[in-house]
Design an enzyme around this catalytic site. Structure first.
Site, PDB file in Angstrom:
ATOM      1  CB  SER A   1     -18.845 109.955 119.462  1.00 59.40           C
ATOM      2  OG  SER A   1     -19.567 109.483 120.578  1.00 59.40           O
ATOM      3  CG  ASN A   2     -23.721 107.604 119.239  1.00 57.52           C
ATOM      4  OD1 ASN A   2     -24.339 107.963 120.229  1.00 57.52           O
ATOM      5  ND2 ASN A   2     -23.012 106.482 119.216  1.00 57.52           N
ATOM      6  CG  LEU A   3     -26.041 113.849 118.117  1.00 57.27           C
ATOM      7  CD1 LEU A   3     -27.164 114.397 117.245  1.00 57.27           C
ATOM      8  CD2 LEU A   3     -25.433 114.971 118.963  1.00 57.27           C
ATOM      9  CB  SER A   4     -26.192 108.181 122.804  1.00 58.85           C
ATOM     10  OG  SER A   4     -26.599 107.730 124.067  1.00 58.85           O
TER      11      SER A   4
ATOM     12  CB  ALA B   1     -25.880 104.938 121.131  1.00 57.55           C
TER      13      ALA B   1
END
Ligand code: CTP
Length: 210
Positions: A21-24, A88
């Site tokens: 995943s990502n930090l959004s 994102a």
């Protein structure tokens, strides 16, 4: 108008308990959906996993993966006047999802990743009168032109470029560009104000088409 906003990260599962995943934080998309409702518009918010509460009065569609987000957005596209892709979306997902939990071993583990569908590019190819807003996140303000170019290639009517330092923050520096390359720069501006500026520009484009 009826506006669909996407927000947050997507999760691409490796097995039942692990994911990429990502930090959004999702904040920008949630703020846009809320501002749309306050301005008297009908808003649908399609969001990946976040810690935020859905704004009251907004149709909330929770999703997990890029594939789920693509399905949720594409199935509603014909019914809306504008789509703001603030999510994102993960660009890659594991080629195979393992059922259960991968057990560790002595050897290195290689993960093969494949591209997810580019939702914005797909919408750019199928849009009729809808206004499309793309977001690009760049490492620094020096890369803003790169971000504008990427979303123009996907046939966006408006492009919002943020820098990585905006992630999770209440304020951000954003550059908004329209099809005529008119740039609006909002320096260290509250995301609510950025949301209002984006919505005003979307309304203006819709009105010019009517
Ligand atoms: N997007 C999408 N579907 C994807 C990936 C991105 O719809 N699978 C959308 C995002 O919601 C955003 C825009 O496309 O509106 C961002 O474009 P992208 O080219 O992915 O930008 P970056 O992630 O900044 O690109 P890169 O990985 O090339 O730095």
């Amino acid at each position: 108008m009826k506006i669909l906003v996407t927000a947050g990260p997507t999760r691409e599962h490796v097995d039942d308990v692990r994911f990429i995943s990502n930090l959004s934080s999702g904040r920008m998309g949630f703020v846009i959906a809320e501002a749309a409702r306050r301005a008297g518009h009908e808003a649908v918010l399609v969001a990946g996993p976040t810690n935020l509460s859905p704004p009251a009065g907004v149709e909330f569609v929770p999703v997990t993966s890029a594939a789920e987000m693509a399905e949720a957005v594409k199935s509603r596209f014909e019914d809306v006047d504008a789509v703001v892709m603030a999510a994102a979306v993960a660009d890659y997902r594991p080629k195979k999802k393992i059922a259960g939990k991968i057990q560790k071993g002595e050897k290195p583990l290689n993960l093969e990743l494949e591209r997810t569908e580019d939702i914005l590019a797909h919408l750019g190819g199928m849009k009729k009168d809808q206004v499309l807003v793309g977001f690009a996140l760049e490492a620094s303000e020096a890369d803003i032109e790169r971000g504008l170019e990427k979303c123009r290639a996907k046939h966006c009517d408006l492009v919002v470029v943020n820098t990585v330092s905006a992630m999770g923050k209440a304020a951000s520096t954003a550059v908004i560009a329209d099809r005529d390359n008119v740039l609006t720069t909002l320096t260290d501006t509250d995301k609510t104000e950025i949301a209002r500026t984006i919505l005003n520009q979307v309304s203006r484009i819709l009105e010019s088409r009517r």
